[in-house]
Design a protein around this motif. Structure first.
Motif, short mmCIF file in Angstrom:
data_model
loop_
_atom_site.label_atom_id
_atom_site.label_comp_id
_atom_site.label_asym_id
_atom_site.label_seq_id
_atom_site.Cartn_x
_atom_site.Cartn_y
_atom_site.Cartn_z
N LEU A 1 0.85 -1.19 0.00
CA LEU A 1 0.00 0.00 0.00
C LEU A 1 0.88 1.24 0.00
O LEU A 1 1.79 1.36 0.84
CB LEU A 1 -0.90 0.01 1.23
CG LEU A 1 -1.76 1.25 1.46
CD1 LEU A 1 -2.76 1.42 0.32
CD2 LEU A 1 -2.46 1.16 2.80
N GLN B 1 0.87 5.70 -0.90
CA GLN B 1 0.06 6.89 -1.17
C GLN B 1 0.31 7.39 -2.60
O GLN B 1 1.38 7.14 -3.17
CB GLN B 1 0.40 7.99 -0.18
CG GLN B 1 -0.04 7.69 1.24
CD GLN B 1 0.18 8.87 2.18
OE1 GLN B 1 0.94 9.78 1.88
NE2 GLN B 1 -0.51 8.85 3.31
N PRO B 2 -0.64 8.08 -3.16
CA PRO B 2 -0.42 8.68 -4.49
C PRO B 2 0.83 9.54 -4.50
O PRO B 2 1.10 10.28 -3.55
CB PRO B 2 -1.68 9.52 -4.71
CG PRO B 2 -2.72 8.81 -3.90
CD PRO B 2 -2.01 8.30 -2.68
N LYS C 1 -0.08 6.40 -9.11
CA LYS C 1 -1.42 6.96 -9.16
C LYS C 1 -2.43 5.90 -8.72
O LYS C 1 -2.15 4.70 -8.83
CB LYS C 1 -1.75 7.39 -10.59
CG LYS C 1 -0.74 8.33 -11.22
CD LYS C 1 -1.07 8.57 -12.68
CE LYS C 1 -0.03 9.48 -13.33
NZ LYS C 1 -0.34 9.70 -14.77
N PRO C 2 -3.59 6.32 -8.25
CA PRO C 2 -4.60 5.33 -7.86
C PRO C 2 -4.93 4.34 -8.99
O PRO C 2 -5.20 3.16 -8.71
CB PRO C 2 -5.82 6.19 -7.51
CG PRO C 2 -5.21 7.47 -7.03
CD PRO C 2 -4.00 7.68 -7.90
N GLU C 3 -4.85 4.79 -10.22
CA GLU C 3 -5.16 3.90 -11.34
C GLU C 3 -4.06 2.87 -11.59
O GLU C 3 -4.22 1.98 -12.43
CB GLU C 3 -5.42 4.70 -12.62
CG GLU C 3 -4.36 5.72 -12.96
CD GLU C 3 -4.71 7.11 -12.47
OE1 GLU C 3 -5.22 7.24 -11.32
OE2 GLU C 3 -4.49 8.07 -13.24
N THR D 1 -3.28 0.85 -9.26
CA THR D 1 -3.67 -0.24 -8.36
C THR D 1 -4.03 -1.48 -9.17
O THR D 1 -4.88 -1.43 -10.05
CB THR D 1 -4.86 0.18 -7.49
OG1 THR D 1 -4.46 1.25 -6.63
CG2 THR D 1 -5.37 -0.99 -6.66
N THR E 1 -1.38 -1.37 -4.24
CA THR E 1 -2.55 -0.54 -3.96
C THR E 1 -2.08 0.89 -3.72
O THR E 1 -1.24 1.13 -2.84
CB THR E 1 -3.32 -1.04 -2.74
OG1 THR E 1 -3.74 -2.40 -2.96
CG2 THR E 1 -4.57 -0.19 -2.49
N VAL E 2 -2.61 1.80 -4.52
CA VAL E 2 -2.24 3.21 -4.40
C VAL E 2 -3.47 3.95 -3.90
O VAL E 2 -4.47 4.08 -4.60
CB VAL E 2 -1.76 3.78 -5.74
CG1 VAL E 2 -1.29 5.23 -5.54
CG2 VAL E 2 -0.67 2.92 -6.33
N SER E 3 -3.38 4.41 -2.67
CA SER E 3 -4.54 5.05 -2.05
C SER E 3 -4.09 5.94 -0.91
O SER E 3 -3.10 5.65 -0.23
CB SER E 3 -5.50 3.98 -1.53
OG SER E 3 -6.57 4.57 -0.81
N SER E 4 -4.84 7.01 -0.70
CA SER E 4 -4.57 7.88 0.44
C SER E 4 -5.40 7.48 1.64
O SER E 4 -5.30 8.08 2.71
CB SER E 4 -4.82 9.34 0.06
OG SER E 4 -6.15 9.49 -0.42
#
Length: 124
Positions: free
Chosen positions: A11, A13-14, A87-89, A91, A121-124
């Motif tokens: 995991l 962060q962006p 980036k979240p995309e 993921t 997984t790219v997420s804040s």
């Protein structure tokens, strides 16, 4: 026994970075081309980055150019995928695969051996 084992996912962060590794055994890495692919939930498999055997030529999907870098260490039997500015995309489950022809290709059907994948997984 041929094995490809991916690691390094997690995991993040962006804007962050990860380095994925693909450790191979059961064959001589220097003769094989290696590709990284990914698959996000509900989506098809997508080519990410590729590296040939002989001269180490590389190829990237357009959305990864300038952010991802593929490299190989034949002595250690490992291929790396450095991923920056995530980036979240991005993921997805990331897979590495080996092609015995050694030629640079983004065609997934050309690859002979596949790993089980590592989750990014790219997420804040």
């Amino acid at each position: 026994q041929v094995q490809l084992v991916e690691s390094g996912g997690g995991l993040v962060q962006p804007g962050g970075s990860l380095r994925l590794s693909c450790a191979v055994s059961g064959f001589t890495l220097e003769y094989y081309a290696i590709g990284w692919f990914r698959q996000a939930p509900g989506k098809g498999r997508e080519g990410v980055s590729f590296i040939s055997s002989a001269d180490g030529s590389t190829q990237y999907a357009d959305s990864m150019k300038g952010r991802f870098t593929i490299s190989r260490d034949n002595a250690k039997n490992i291929v790396y995928l450095q991923m920056n500015s995530l980036k979240p995309e991005d993921t997805a489950l990331y897979y590495c695969a080996a092609d015995r022809t050694g030629l640079l290709t983004s065609d997934a059907f050309r690859y002979d051996y596949w790993g089980q994948g590592t989750q990014v997984t790219v997420s804040s």
